[in-house]
Design a protein around this motif. Structure first.
Motif, PDB file in Angstrom:
ATOM      1  N   GLU A  88      41.797  40.629  95.043  1.00 32.94           N
ATOM      2  CA  GLU A  88      42.193  39.218  95.023  1.00 32.94           C
ATOM      3  C   GLU A  88      43.624  39.020  94.522  1.00 32.94           C
ATOM      4  O   GLU A  88      44.223  37.971  94.750  1.00 32.94           O
ATOM      5  CB  GLU A  88      41.192  38.377  94.214  1.00 32.94           C
ATOM      6  CG  GLU A  88      39.779  38.314  94.811  1.00 32.94           C
ATOM      7  CD  GLU A  88      39.733  37.882  96.271  1.00 32.94           C
ATOM      8  OE1 GLU A  88      40.665  37.199  96.737  1.00 32.94           O
ATOM      9  OE2 GLU A  88      38.767  38.250  96.969  1.00 32.94           O
ATOM     10  N   TYR A 133      38.190  36.238  90.508  1.00 38.09           N
ATOM     11  CA  TYR A 133      39.256  35.342  90.973  1.00 38.09           C
ATOM     12  C   TYR A 133      40.130  34.871  89.806  1.00 38.09           C
ATOM     13  O   TYR A 133      41.332  34.669  89.967  1.00 38.09           O
ATOM     14  CB  TYR A 133      38.661  34.104  91.654  1.00 38.09           C
ATOM     15  CG  TYR A 133      38.077  34.343  93.018  1.00 38.09           C
ATOM     16  CD1 TYR A 133      38.877  34.715  94.095  1.00 38.09           C
ATOM     17  CD2 TYR A 133      36.720  34.152  93.252  1.00 38.09           C
ATOM     18  CE1 TYR A 133      38.327  34.904  95.363  1.00 38.09           C
ATOM     19  CE2 TYR A 133      36.164  34.343  94.511  1.00 38.09           C
ATOM     20  CZ  TYR A 133      36.975  34.714  95.561  1.00 38.09           C
ATOM     21  OH  TYR A 133      36.428  34.893  96.803  1.00 38.09           O
ATOM     22  N   SER A 183      45.813  38.929  97.661  1.00 39.31           N
ATOM     23  CA  SER A 183      45.732  37.689  98.434  1.00 39.31           C
ATOM     24  C   SER A 183      46.283  36.488  97.682  1.00 39.31           C
ATOM     25  O   SER A 183      47.092  35.724  98.228  1.00 39.31           O
ATOM     26  CB  SER A 183      44.277  37.439  98.809  1.00 39.31           C
ATOM     27  OG  SER A 183      43.458  37.524  97.653  1.00 39.31           O
ATOM     28  N   HIS A 211      46.313  33.542 102.137  1.00 39.17           N
ATOM     29  CA  HIS A 211      45.450  34.328 101.248  1.00 39.17           C
ATOM     30  C   HIS A 211      44.883  35.550 102.001  1.00 39.17           C
ATOM     31  O   HIS A 211      45.047  36.695 101.586  1.00 39.17           O
ATOM     32  CB  HIS A 211      44.310  33.433 100.743  1.00 39.17           C
ATOM     33  CG  HIS A 211      43.310  34.124  99.871  1.00 39.17           C
ATOM     34  ND1 HIS A 211      43.277  33.959  98.510  1.00 39.17           N
ATOM     35  CD2 HIS A 211      42.301  34.977 100.171  1.00 39.17           C
ATOM     36  CE1 HIS A 211      42.301  34.697  98.009  1.00 39.17           C
ATOM     37  NE2 HIS A 211      41.681  35.321  98.996  1.00 39.17           N
ATOM     38  N   HIS A 220      45.198  40.047 101.954  1.00 36.77           N
ATOM     39  CA  HIS A 220      44.174  41.098 102.082  1.00 36.77           C
ATOM     40  C   HIS A 220      44.495  41.985 103.290  1.00 36.77           C
ATOM     41  O   HIS A 220      44.407  43.208 103.224  1.00 36.77           O
ATOM     42  CB  HIS A 220      42.788  40.476 102.302  1.00 36.77           C
ATOM     43  CG  HIS A 220      42.214  39.802 101.090  1.00 36.77           C
ATOM     44  ND1 HIS A 220      42.120  40.412  99.871  1.00 36.77           N
ATOM     45  CD2 HIS A 220      41.671  38.558 100.934  1.00 36.77           C
ATOM     46  CE1 HIS A 220      41.544  39.581  98.998  1.00 36.77           C
ATOM     47  NE2 HIS A 220      41.276  38.447  99.618  1.00 36.77           N
TER      48      HIS A 220
END
Ligand SMILES: [Zn+2]
Length: 258
Positions: free
Chosen positions: A76, A183, A79, A48, A52
């Motif tokens: 997000e 998210y 990631s 994840h 980024h």
């Protein structure tokens, strides 16, 4: 990143929990922090945060610096989608449990969406009614659990869970109000990527690069449009991505896993 000691992920005494990625603009490099505990989550956290880091690195020369990263939900996507692009390497982490990981990761991504939406709904209620007592807040959480996660058993013996107290585990509720829904938006797009990967990996990667290489130069919906991706705000989007993932899970051979 390994050579530059830019991955601080192993556990040491007294180290804080959680994981994050940040950039060190003077050196034009990303930095990843985690606190491994020997679970599946270690792999999920590091892949994840690598998403980024990759997006940050791609855009390290961007001027002004503040346009390196897009808004939170858009970040997000970098990631959460990278977690799926990393599947071909899962075997190196999980060995004979790799298939178990695939099942767990994908089903977890799906069930995260109602959970994350519940966290957002919960915040709306408690911020609108700041005078609720602790017991009332637990009651709100418990009621929402029944709506968003009806598969959860609430009759357990540990009050922390059975009495709806475990929202307190979510530091976002205290430290980053209303961040959580980002998210959910990103997870929806990452499931779009997951479905593309199943069909045509090189094509999925082209879309990923088209998306990530834009950095923070546009709004979330424009970044998606420019990369040929559907917006999670389109009604058909969630239905389609869930359909594809559900089918895959339904046809998954659980022999030796369940
Ligand atoms: Zn993230």
């Amino acid at each position: 990143m390994l050579d530059g000691e830019l991955l601080d992920v192993l556990s040491t005494e007294g180290k804080a929990g959680g994981g994050y990625c940040t950039s060190l603009p003077d050196y034009e490099v990303p930095f990843i922090f985690a606190n491994f505990n020997g679970t599946q989550e270690d792999v999920e956290v590091v892949t994840h945060e690598a998403g980024h880091a990759f997006a940050g690195y791609l855009n390290r020369k961007r001027v002004p610096l503040s346009s390196c990263w897009p808004s939170m939900e858009a970040c997000e996507v970098h990631s959460m989608s990278m977690e799926f692009f990393a599947w071909p390497w899962a075997e190196g982490f999980f060995g004979e449990d790799t298939r178990k990981f695939y099942y767990s990761h994908l089903s977890g991504a799906l069930t995260f969406i109602p959970y994350g939406t519940m966290v957002d709904h919960f915040q709306h209620i408690i911020y609108e009614q700041p005078d609720l007592t602790p017991a009332q807040r637990h009651g709100v959480w418990k009621e929402l659990m029944g709506i968003y996660m009806p598969w959860m058993r609430l009759d357990g013996e540990i009050p922390f869970y059975s009495e709806g107290e475990h929202w307190q585990l979510k530091h976002h509720i205290y430290s980053s109000p209303f961040y959580y829904i980002d998210y959910c938006l990103a997870q929806t797009v990452s499931l779009e990527f997951w479905a593309m990967i199943q069909k045509d990996l090189p094509d999925a990667w082209r879309h990923y690069m088209a998306y990530a290489s834009q950095g923070g130069s546009a709004t979330f919906t424009d970044l998606l449009k420019n990369a040929g991706l559907k917006s999670p705000f389109e009604e058909s989007c969630l239905r389609e991505v869930c359909q594809a993932a559900r089918e895959w899970l339904a046809n998954f051979d659980l022999t030796g896993i369940a």
